[in-house]
Design a protein around this motif. Structure first.
Motif, short mmCIF file in Angstrom:
data_model
loop_
_atom_site.label_atom_id
_atom_site.label_comp_id
_atom_site.label_asym_id
_atom_site.label_seq_id
_atom_site.Cartn_x
_atom_site.Cartn_y
_atom_site.Cartn_z
N VAL A 171 0.84 -1.19 0.00
CA VAL A 171 0.00 0.00 0.00
C VAL A 171 0.88 1.24 0.00
N ILE A 172 1.98 1.21 0.76
CA ILE A 172 2.95 2.31 0.80
C ILE A 172 4.29 1.78 0.34
N ARG A 173 4.92 2.52 -0.57
CA ARG A 173 6.32 2.24 -0.90
C ARG A 173 7.06 3.56 -1.06
N LEU A 174 7.99 3.80 -0.16
CA LEU A 174 8.86 4.96 -0.24
C LEU A 174 10.22 4.50 -0.73
N ASP A 175 10.72 5.11 -1.78
CA ASP A 175 12.04 4.80 -2.31
C ASP A 175 12.88 6.08 -2.26
N GLY A 176 13.75 6.17 -1.25
CA GLY A 176 14.62 7.34 -1.12
C GLY A 176 13.88 8.63 -0.89
N ALA A 179 14.31 17.95 7.03
CA ALA A 179 13.34 17.46 8.01
C ALA A 179 13.23 15.94 7.97
N LEU A 180 13.43 15.36 6.79
CA LEU A 180 13.40 13.91 6.65
C LEU A 180 14.50 13.51 5.68
N HIS A 181 15.47 12.74 6.18
CA HIS A 181 16.53 12.24 5.32
C HIS A 181 15.98 11.16 4.40
N PRO A 182 16.53 11.01 3.20
CA PRO A 182 16.02 10.00 2.27
C PRO A 182 15.90 8.63 2.93
N CYS A 183 14.72 8.03 2.76
CA CYS A 183 14.44 6.76 3.43
C CYS A 183 13.62 5.86 2.53
N ASP A 184 13.69 4.58 2.82
CA ASP A 184 12.89 3.55 2.16
C ASP A 184 11.96 2.93 3.19
N LEU A 185 10.71 2.71 2.79
CA LEU A 185 9.74 2.08 3.68
C LEU A 185 8.68 1.40 2.84
N THR A 186 8.36 0.16 3.20
CA THR A 186 7.28 -0.57 2.54
C THR A 186 6.27 -1.01 3.59
N VAL A 187 4.99 -0.77 3.32
CA VAL A 187 3.91 -1.23 4.19
C VAL A 187 2.97 -2.05 3.33
N ARG A 188 2.79 -3.30 3.69
CA ARG A 188 1.95 -4.19 2.90
C ARG A 188 0.48 -4.03 3.25
N ALA A 189 -0.38 -4.46 2.34
CA ALA A 189 -1.82 -4.43 2.57
C ALA A 189 -2.15 -5.26 3.80
N ARG A 194 15.49 10.59 10.66
CA ARG A 194 15.96 9.33 10.08
C ARG A 194 15.10 8.18 10.60
N LEU A 195 14.68 7.32 9.68
CA LEU A 195 13.94 6.12 10.05
C LEU A 195 14.92 5.01 10.41
N THR A 196 14.56 4.25 11.45
CA THR A 196 15.35 3.08 11.83
C THR A 196 14.42 1.93 12.13
N GLY A 197 14.95 0.66 12.10
CA GLY A 197 14.18 -0.56 12.31
C GLY A 197 13.72 -0.68 13.76
N PRO A 198 13.41 -1.92 14.22
CA PRO A 198 13.60 -3.16 13.49
C PRO A 198 12.47 -3.48 12.52
N ALA A 199 12.74 -4.41 11.60
CA ALA A 199 11.73 -4.87 10.65
C ALA A 199 11.10 -6.13 11.20
N ALA A 200 10.15 -5.97 12.11
CA ALA A 200 9.64 -7.11 12.86
C ALA A 200 8.63 -7.96 12.11
N ALA A 201 8.03 -7.42 11.05
CA ALA A 201 6.97 -8.19 10.40
C ALA A 201 6.90 -7.86 8.92
N GLY A 202 7.96 -8.09 8.21
CA GLY A 202 7.91 -7.86 6.77
C GLY A 202 8.81 -6.75 6.35
N PRO A 203 8.78 -6.40 5.04
CA PRO A 203 9.70 -5.40 4.53
C PRO A 203 9.47 -4.05 5.18
N ALA A 204 10.53 -3.44 5.63
CA ALA A 204 10.38 -2.15 6.31
C ALA A 204 11.50 -1.23 5.84
N VAL A 205 12.32 -0.79 6.77
CA VAL A 205 13.42 0.10 6.42
C VAL A 205 14.55 -0.73 5.84
N ARG A 206 15.06 -0.31 4.70
CA ARG A 206 16.12 -1.07 4.04
C ARG A 206 17.38 -0.23 4.03
#
Length: 236
Positions: A9-14, A27-37, A224-236
Motif C-alpha cells: 500500500v505504501i512504498r517509499l524509495d529514497g 526534516a526527513l533524510h532520504p528513506c525507504d519504507l514498505t507497508v503491505r496491505a 531518520r527512520l530506523t528498524g527493526p523490521a519485525a513483520a515484513g519489509p520495512a526500512v532497508r
C-alpha cells in the motif's frame, strides 16, 4: 514486479523532505519504507523527530523533495494538486488527535461530509455514513452533536469518517493523545478489530504503549527512520 511490491500500500524509495534556508533544513533524510496491505505499523519518535513531516508526506499533504512515493500502486510524483486531492480522498482515511469534527453537525453529518468531498453519489452517502458509525459501535448516536459525546465517542466518529470511503490506508496521528486511559484503550481495541478486518493501519505516535499494539514498529529520530523490521519489509 515482485509480489511484495504488488501487495504494498505504501512504498517509499529514497523519499526525503528538505526546506530551503538560509540555512537549509533537512526534516526527513532520504528513506525507504514498505507497508503491505493489511499491515498494522506504528511510527514512533519524540517531538521534533520528523513524525509530522513523514505524516504529511504519507497523507499526500506535502510533496517530497527527493525520492518516489507509490501509494496503492500509484506513483504520486507526477500528480497535480487536483489529482493528489482526489487520490487522498479516495485512498486515505485520517484519524487525528484533535478529532476535527464540526461542532454543529451531527455524528452522521460529520461522517457524511467526508463523502461529499470525495464526490460520492448522493443516494449512497447516508447509507454509507450509518454503516460506518455502526461499524464503530455508534449506530445509536447518529443524531448526537459532538458536544454531547465523550472524548472516546468523538474519536470513534472520527474513525467512522476515516472508514466511510473504504480507504486503502488508515493514517492515524497521535489518535489517543486527547483521551483518558480508558477511552484510549477502547480506541486501540477498535484499531485491533480494524486490523483483524484487513485494514492497513499506520499509527504515528510518541507513546510506546500505543506503538506496542501494532504488529511492527519503526522509529524516527532526527529525521531518520530506523528498524527493526519485525513483520515484513520495512526500512532497508
Amino acid at each position: 514486479m515482485s509480489r511484495a511490491a504488488a501487495d504494498a500500500v505504501i512504498r517509499l524509495d529514497g523519499v526525503g523532505r528538505s526546506f530551503p534556508g538560509p540555512p537549509p533544513v533537512t526534516a526527513l533524510h532520504p528513506c525507504d519504507l514498505t507497508v503491505r496491505a493489511g499491515e498494522y505499523l506504528a511510527i514512533t519518535g519524540p517531538s521534533g523527530s520528523g513524525k509530522s513531516t513523514l505524516l504529511h508526506l504519507l497523507g499526500l499533504l506535502d510533496t517530497p523533495t527527493s525520492g518516489r512515493y507509490v501509494l496503492d500502486g500509484i506513483d504520486t510524483g507526477g500528480l497535480g494538486d487536483r489529482d493528489r486531492s482526489t487520490l487522498r480522498g479516495r485512498r486515505i482515511g485520517f484519524v487525528f488527535q484533535s478529532f476535527h469534527l464540526l461542532p454543529h453537525r451531527t455524528a452522521e453529518e460529520n461522517v457524511l461530509l467526508a463523502q461529499v468531498y470525495n464526490r460520492t453519489p448522493r443516494p449512497h452517502r447516508r447509507r454509507a455514513a450509518r454503516a460506518a458509525l455502526r461499524q464503530v459501535g455508534l449506530g445509536h448516536r447518529l443524531d448526537a452533536l459532538p458536544t454531547t459525546l465523550s472524548g472516546g465517542e468523538r474519536q470513534r466518529v472520527a474513525i467512522a469518517r476515516a472508514l466511510v470511503n473504504d480507504p486503502s490506508l488508515v493514517l492515524c496521528d497521535e489518535p489517543t493523545g486527547n483521551l483518558d486511559s480508558a477511552n484510549a484503550a477502547a480506541v486501540l481495541d477498535r484499531f485491533d478489530r480494524l486490523h483483524d478486518e484487513g485494514y492497513t493501519l499506520v499509527v504515528i505516535t510518541h507513546d510506546p504503549a500505543v506503538a506496542a499494539r501494532a504488529g511492527r514498529t519503526v522509529r524516527i529520530g532526527d529525521g531518520r527512520l530506523t528498524g527493526p523490521a519485525a513483520a515484513g519489509p520495512a526500512v532497508r
